[in-house]
Design a protein around this motif. Structure first.
Motif, PDB file in Angstrom:
ATOM      1  N   LEU A  76       4.119   8.267   3.628  1.00 57.75           N
ATOM      2  CA  LEU A  76       3.507   8.067   4.829  1.00 57.75           C
ATOM      3  C   LEU A  76       3.941   6.789   5.728  1.00 57.75           C
ATOM      4  O   LEU A  76       4.106   5.784   6.289  1.00 57.75           O
ATOM      5  N   VAL A  77       5.237   7.138   4.566  1.00 59.10           N
ATOM      6  CA  VAL A  77       6.037   5.372   4.605  1.00 59.10           C
ATOM      7  C   VAL A  77       6.896   5.760   6.467  1.00 59.10           C
ATOM      8  O   VAL A  77       6.573   4.643   6.908  1.00 59.10           O
ATOM      9  N   VAL A 130       0.908   2.924   9.631  1.00 56.75           N
ATOM     10  CA  VAL A 130       0.072   2.383   8.843  1.00 56.75           C
ATOM     11  C   VAL A 130      -0.320   1.140   9.099  1.00 56.75           C
ATOM     12  O   VAL A 130       0.403   0.475   9.798  1.00 56.75           O
ATOM     13  N   GLU A 182       1.087  -1.068  -0.096  1.00 59.58           N
ATOM     14  CA  GLU A 182       0.429   0.206  -0.100  1.00 59.58           C
ATOM     15  C   GLU A 182       0.929   1.344  -0.204  1.00 59.58           C
ATOM     16  O   GLU A 182       0.191   2.297  -0.763  1.00 59.58           O
ATOM     17  N   LEU A 183       2.328   1.557   0.820  1.00 57.44           N
ATOM     18  CA  LEU A 183       3.008   2.373   1.101  1.00 57.44           C
ATOM     19  C   LEU A 183       3.747   2.297  -0.997  1.00 57.44           C
ATOM     20  O   LEU A 183       4.543   4.390  -0.751  1.00 57.44           O
ATOM     21  N   ARG A 214       2.263   4.998  -1.616  1.00 59.38           N
ATOM     22  CA  ARG A 214       1.547   6.506  -0.711  1.00 59.38           C
ATOM     23  C   ARG A 214       2.947   7.113   0.025  1.00 59.38           C
ATOM     24  O   ARG A 214       2.969   6.943   0.858  1.00 59.38           O
ATOM     25  N   ASN A 250       2.656  -1.528   9.961  1.00 57.62           N
ATOM     26  CA  ASN A 250       3.968  -1.263   9.439  1.00 57.62           C
ATOM     27  C   ASN A 250       5.324  -1.170  10.733  1.00 57.62           C
ATOM     28  O   ASN A 250       4.542  -0.867  11.799  1.00 57.62           O
TER      29      ASN A 250
END
Length: 419
Positions: free
Chosen positions: A49-50, A54, A42-43, A46, A69
């Motif tokens: 958002l790392v 998440v 997903e990241l 994005r 994560n």
């Protein structure tokens, strides 16, 4: 000790680092495990958002965490944890819904990388596999640790995610090593140091030691793998039974005769659903069985499989769980057959009780090409033809393109306790 175990104190000598690679001679078995796979996938789209916690999870009140994560794990969030608990532990976390279909696509690409390097690949799930690279070393001009580095580089470059690799001479040690390598690392256990790697670890690290077995062993004063190795077999047999005692004794001595199993045939396929509120309405339950039967049948046809035994799983409001099964005269991949059998099993098992979870599974799988037994109670061939046509439509226009009419506008779940 789970798949994400930290590297214990004193074990740094096993980790591959700049300028240091442990002796990997004779260590042809690799266990490769993606790091926080679903969240990492997903990241990729994005990146902002790392560095934030998440959590990938469904939106329902009874959903569980699919993946978290590493920033989220610092708050204690773990896969399979109820979402409500995860929100309490990490109130500022970013919760993302799963993107169905995406993870399978990435997994296929990763497994393809493995199979380019060696034909001996044993997938365990979407995000992990065993590889035997012993026969590929000369062809690739690499060592096992070199192949581990190559895998990590290609997975990162081609799919934008990271993985951790355990390298060892036996399977279960390679799996332990990959857990200690997380995240994004490699741990090599030299063949000659297998016992010095294993023996200080807790008994829970042994493959097959669950909570009950651990309790039985600890009552005997056995706390480490070294204790298991030193214990007389007769003593272990009294604690855990003959088969488990011999299995654990062998592992504690670093013996694991299992090789990499290529294309292990699937024994069953299933799907299940947890309701947002407990259900007792037969119409709601039967409609959910139809949805699950459709999913299972489509999976069977996609894999070219049929199954003779249909089973259901029912979890009641008090968490009591039962299974019921019925064997058919011939194998099937038709949702109508699976559904009608599941409905009959449900009627026998549930009499007005509130249901928390329903599952449908088909077992006794065989290939489509195997001969079928002709029976008089099978549905007309047009049902299978219709479902095959629906498969084609869904592949072109999406999973919602063709569905049974009763699934097009699902009725809302009635309030808890309402008939």
């Amino acid at each position: 000790m789970g798949r994400n175990a930290a590297l214990p104190a004193g074990y740094e000598r096993f980790r591959v680092s700049a300028g240091h690679t442990p002796d990997d001679t004779g260590c042809g078995l690799l266990h490769v495990d993606m790091d926080a796979f679903f969240a990492a996938v997903e990241l990729r789209t994005r990146p902002e958002l790392v560095d934030k916690p998440v959590i990938v999870a469904g939106a329902g009140p009874r959903s569980v965490v699919t993946s978290a994560n590493y920033p989220a794990r610092e708050y204690g969030v773990r896969a399979a944890m109820p979402v409500a608990v995860a929100r309490r532990l990490c109130p500022h976390g970013v919760f993302l819904p799963p993107t169905h279909g995406l993870y399978g696509e990435v997994s296929k690409g990763v497994m393809a990388i493995f199979r380019e390097l060696t034909p001996l690949v044993e997938p365990l799930s979407l995000d992990e596999a065993f590889l035997d690279v012993s026969g590929a070393l000369r062809r690739l001009g690499e060592t096992p640790a070199g192949i581990a580095a190559l895998i990590r580089r290609r997975v990162r470059d081609e799919h934008g995610i990271t993985c951790s690799v355990g390298v060892a001479s036996v399977k279960f040690v390679a799996k332990l090593a990959s857990g200690m390598a997380k995240p994004d690392g490699v741990v090599v256990v030299p063949a000659g140091q297998t016992l010095s790697f294993l023996h200080p670890l807790p008994i829970s690290a042994l493959w097959g030691v669950g909570k009950k077995t651990e309790e039985n062993l600890r009552r005997l004063g056995l706390a480490t793998i070294a204790d298991i190795a030193a214990a007389p077999l007769a003593r272990l047999r009294k604690a855990v039974g003959n088969a488990a005692a011999e299995h654990l004794h062998a592992l504690a001595h670093g013996r694991d005769e299992r090789g990499v199993v290529v294309d292990s045939p699937e024994k069953s396929l299933g799907a299940e659903h947890t309701f947002d509120t407990d259900q007792r309405d037969p119409r709601v339950l039967e409609r959910e069985l139809l949805r699950l039967s459709e999913r299972v049948a489509e999976s069977l046809r996609r894999r070219g499989l049929r199954g003779r035994t249909v089973s259901i799983k029912v979890r009641f409001a008090d968490f009591r769980t039962i299974t019921r099964a019925r064997t058919l005269p011939a194998g099937t991949d038709v949702a109508r057959v699976i559904h009608s059998t599941a409905v009959a099993l449900l009627a026998e098992a549930v009499a007005g009780a509130e249901v928390r979870l329903l599952g449908v599974r088909v077992e006794g799988l065989t290939g489509e090409a195997e001969p079928e037994q002709l029976t008089f109670d099978q549905p007309a061939p047009r049902w299978r033809d219709a479902e095959l046509a629906a498969d084609v439509a869904r592949s072109k226009f999406g999973s919602a393109a063709v569905r049974p009419a009763s699934l097009l506008v699902p009725a809302p779940d009635p309030p808890r306790g309402e008939p």
